[in-house]
Design a protein around this motif. Sequence first.
Motif, mmCIF file in Angstrom:
data_model
loop_
_atom_site.group_PDB
_atom_site.id
_atom_site.type_symbol
_atom_site.label_atom_id
_atom_site.label_comp_id
_atom_site.label_asym_id
_atom_site.label_seq_id
_atom_site.Cartn_x
_atom_site.Cartn_y
_atom_site.Cartn_z
ATOM 1 N N HIS A 125 0.703 -1.349 -0.007
ATOM 2 C CA HIS A 125 0.243 -0.022 -0.009
ATOM 3 C C HIS A 125 0.986 1.346 -0.064
ATOM 4 O O HIS A 125 0.762 1.978 -0.961
ATOM 5 C CB HIS A 125 -0.901 0.066 1.274
ATOM 6 C CG HIS A 125 -1.693 1.293 1.504
ATOM 7 N ND1 HIS A 125 -2.446 1.884 0.256
ATOM 8 C CD2 HIS A 125 -1.297 2.150 2.150
ATOM 9 C CE1 HIS A 125 -2.688 2.923 0.670
ATOM 10 N NE2 HIS A 125 -2.179 3.452 1.996
ATOM 11 N N LEU A 126 1.695 1.445 1.117
ATOM 12 C CA LEU A 126 2.245 2.952 1.087
ATOM 13 C C LEU A 126 3.359 2.973 -0.068
ATOM 14 O O LEU A 126 3.270 4.225 -0.453
ATOM 15 C CB LEU A 126 3.112 2.832 2.371
ATOM 16 C CG LEU A 126 2.072 2.862 3.703
ATOM 17 C CD1 LEU A 126 2.868 2.956 4.963
ATOM 18 C CD2 LEU A 126 1.195 4.053 3.644
ATOM 19 N N GLY A 127 3.951 2.260 -0.365
ATOM 20 C CA GLY A 127 4.875 2.364 -1.520
ATOM 21 C C GLY A 127 4.159 2.738 -2.658
ATOM 22 O O GLY A 127 4.526 3.661 -3.608
ATOM 23 N N HIS A 128 3.230 2.065 -3.045
ATOM 24 C CA HIS A 128 2.313 2.355 -4.396
ATOM 25 C C HIS A 128 1.612 3.853 -4.028
ATOM 26 O O HIS A 128 1.335 4.429 -5.073
ATOM 27 C CB HIS A 128 1.355 1.223 -4.833
ATOM 28 C CG HIS A 128 1.951 0.001 -5.252
ATOM 29 N ND1 HIS A 128 1.982 -1.240 -4.992
ATOM 30 C CD2 HIS A 128 2.748 0.100 -6.615
ATOM 31 C CE1 HIS A 128 2.596 -1.936 -5.658
ATOM 32 N NE2 HIS A 128 3.229 -1.101 -6.640
ATOM 33 N N PHE A 129 0.961 4.046 -2.906
ATOM 34 C CA PHE A 129 0.523 5.373 -2.487
ATOM 35 C C PHE A 129 1.540 6.522 -2.960
ATOM 36 O O PHE A 129 1.119 7.325 -3.662
ATOM 37 C CB PHE A 129 0.329 5.388 -1.259
ATOM 38 C CG PHE A 129 -0.520 6.597 -0.663
ATOM 39 C CD1 PHE A 129 -1.704 6.897 -0.695
ATOM 40 C CD2 PHE A 129 0.529 7.608 -0.275
ATOM 41 C CE1 PHE A 129 -2.246 8.182 -0.209
ATOM 42 C CE2 PHE A 129 -0.174 8.853 0.204
ATOM 43 C CZ PHE A 129 -1.479 9.059 0.265
ATOM 44 N N ALA A 130 2.709 6.305 -2.126
ATOM 45 C CA ALA A 130 3.918 7.292 -2.546
ATOM 46 C C ALA A 130 3.842 7.481 -4.037
ATOM 47 O O ALA A 130 4.195 8.422 -4.713
ATOM 48 C CB ALA A 130 5.055 7.020 -1.933
ATOM 49 N N LEU A 131 4.064 6.304 -4.603
ATOM 50 C CA LEU A 131 4.778 6.116 -6.230
ATOM 51 C C LEU A 131 3.611 6.956 -6.900
ATOM 52 O O LEU A 131 4.056 7.739 -7.856
ATOM 53 C CB LEU A 131 4.998 4.698 -6.547
ATOM 54 C CG LEU A 131 5.172 4.742 -7.923
ATOM 55 C CD1 LEU A 131 6.752 5.139 -8.472
ATOM 56 C CD2 LEU A 131 5.296 3.122 -8.598
ATOM 57 N N THR A 132 2.436 6.655 -6.826
ATOM 58 C CA THR A 132 1.253 7.055 -7.464
ATOM 59 C C THR A 132 1.180 8.737 -7.487
ATOM 60 O O THR A 132 0.989 9.263 -8.444
ATOM 61 C CB THR A 132 -0.037 6.282 -7.546
ATOM 62 O OG1 THR A 132 0.165 5.114 -7.664
ATOM 63 C CG2 THR A 132 -1.111 6.880 -8.045
ATOM 64 N N ALA A 174 -2.617 -9.360 7.993
ATOM 65 C CA ALA A 174 -1.679 -8.190 7.701
ATOM 66 C C ALA A 174 -1.501 -8.079 5.956
ATOM 67 O O ALA A 174 -1.910 -7.030 5.398
ATOM 68 C CB ALA A 174 -0.112 -8.287 8.138
ATOM 69 N N TYR A 175 -1.844 -9.353 5.398
ATOM 70 C CA TYR A 175 -1.980 -9.270 3.857
ATOM 71 C C TYR A 175 -3.312 -8.783 3.496
ATOM 72 O O TYR A 175 -3.398 -7.853 2.611
ATOM 73 C CB TYR A 175 -1.610 -10.741 3.264
ATOM 74 C CG TYR A 175 -1.776 -10.747 1.661
ATOM 75 C CD1 TYR A 175 -0.873 -10.113 0.969
ATOM 76 C CD2 TYR A 175 -2.880 -11.298 1.151
ATOM 77 C CE1 TYR A 175 -0.830 -10.218 -0.330
ATOM 78 C CE2 TYR A 175 -3.032 -11.654 -0.170
ATOM 79 C CZ TYR A 175 -2.166 -11.045 -1.064
ATOM 80 O OH TYR A 175 -2.056 -10.874 -2.161
ATOM 81 N N ALA A 176 -4.325 -9.222 4.165
ATOM 82 C CA ALA A 176 -5.723 -8.796 3.689
ATOM 83 C C ALA A 176 -5.927 -7.259 4.109
ATOM 84 O O ALA A 176 -6.510 -6.612 3.369
ATOM 85 C CB ALA A 176 -6.703 -9.504 4.605
ATOM 86 N N GLN A 177 -5.415 -6.637 5.100
ATOM 87 C CA GLN A 177 -5.420 -5.281 5.366
ATOM 88 C C GLN A 177 -4.745 -4.601 4.169
ATOM 89 O O GLN A 177 -5.252 -3.522 3.591
ATOM 90 C CB GLN A 177 -4.696 -4.919 6.466
ATOM 91 C CG GLN A 177 -4.463 -3.441 6.799
ATOM 92 C CD GLN A 177 -3.644 -3.178 8.080
ATOM 93 O OE1 GLN A 177 -4.429 -2.451 8.993
ATOM 94 N NE2 GLN A 177 -2.480 -3.312 8.149
ATOM 95 N N SER A 178 -3.657 -5.116 3.662
ATOM 96 C CA SER A 178 -2.910 -4.248 2.612
ATOM 97 C C SER A 178 -3.465 -4.231 1.408
ATOM 98 O O SER A 178 -3.848 -3.277 0.615
ATOM 99 C CB SER A 178 -1.711 -4.896 2.563
ATOM 100 O OG SER A 178 -1.442 -6.305 1.672
ATOM 101 N N LYS A 179 -4.361 -5.365 1.179
ATOM 102 C CA LYS A 179 -5.228 -5.742 -0.361
ATOM 103 C C LYS A 179 -6.491 -4.673 -0.003
ATOM 104 O O LYS A 179 -6.934 -4.377 -1.160
ATOM 105 C CB LYS A 179 -5.352 -6.962 -0.578
ATOM 106 C CG LYS A 179 -4.455 -7.733 -0.660
ATOM 107 C CD LYS A 179 -3.561 -7.356 -2.131
ATOM 108 C CE LYS A 179 -2.412 -6.486 -2.061
ATOM 109 N NZ LYS A 179 -1.712 -6.187 -3.535
#
Length: 316
Positions: A125-132, A174-179
């Motif tokens: 999540h956070l990595g793609h949030f920042a990248l986007t 933790a995986y479910a939260q990220s998805k």
Amino acid sequence: MADQKKDSTSTSTWTAASLPDLSGRTAVVTGANSGIGLVAARELARAGAHVVLAVRDEGRGRAAAAQAGGSTEVRRLDLADLASVRDFAAAWDGPLDLLINNAGVMMVPQQRTPDGFELQFGTNHLGHFALTNLLLPYVTDRVVTVASGAHRWRGAAIHFDDLDMAADYNPQRAYAQSKLANLLFTLELQRRLTESGSPVRAVAAHPGYAATNLQSHAGNPVMRVLMQAGNRLIAQSDRAGALPTLYAAVEDVPGASYVGPDGFGEFRGAPTLVGRSRAASDPEVARRLWAVSEELTGVVFPVETGAAGPSAGTRV
């Protein structure tokens, strides 16, 4: 949008061969050195796009690019490291038609990113949030984020009081939260794009149950064996698993929509619009998650989007 009915339009004949001519278009695919990311990169390049394989390991990325053929290049990107994300975005110049947020880690043992976040939330999540958000000033068409049916798993939620799940870590939760975060991110991103008058669309997709090497990295050895058996007996190929991503990238689908397989349980089948859980459709939770993500990453929604220039947005 919660548990919406599937699109009534038949997509049973939609394959990678259905991709339109993408000559002159540029795409970034994160995690493109294997699995559905590699398939997506290969098919986009075959259709004429210039594809940037954004990968942690440049050596593996170059090997993947050689498989993809067409017009490709490899750039280093470690989504678990916000410094790497900022470096990748700072080096970008020129229009970016398609940003495909595909990379991810799945059900790994408790670990921290270099920035101190739980690894799955930090990467997926956070990595793609920042990248986007850093690349949005350049994006001209759409952002596709790869989510998962795991967002429906029992107990799936955004644990705002303990996003790292430090008090009671469980790899599956933790995986479910990220998805779930991927879908809420898409929902709020589209709201912001619409509100700003941007023509860019945010769309999500999931591959169903696709046989990739993602499952081989699960931390629990019993779970790893079960998933490997599932890969052999139940899963569809990575080629089929990439179709929802490709469909979301090129077809005229609504902003904030979700694409997945049309078969039983959405495990396999042709790409079509699918529903999502009520938790993934909550606009208030989506806004709260966005605000928290801005605080954690130091990256904010750009002032302008789709302008293809470094002066169009806010960079942190």
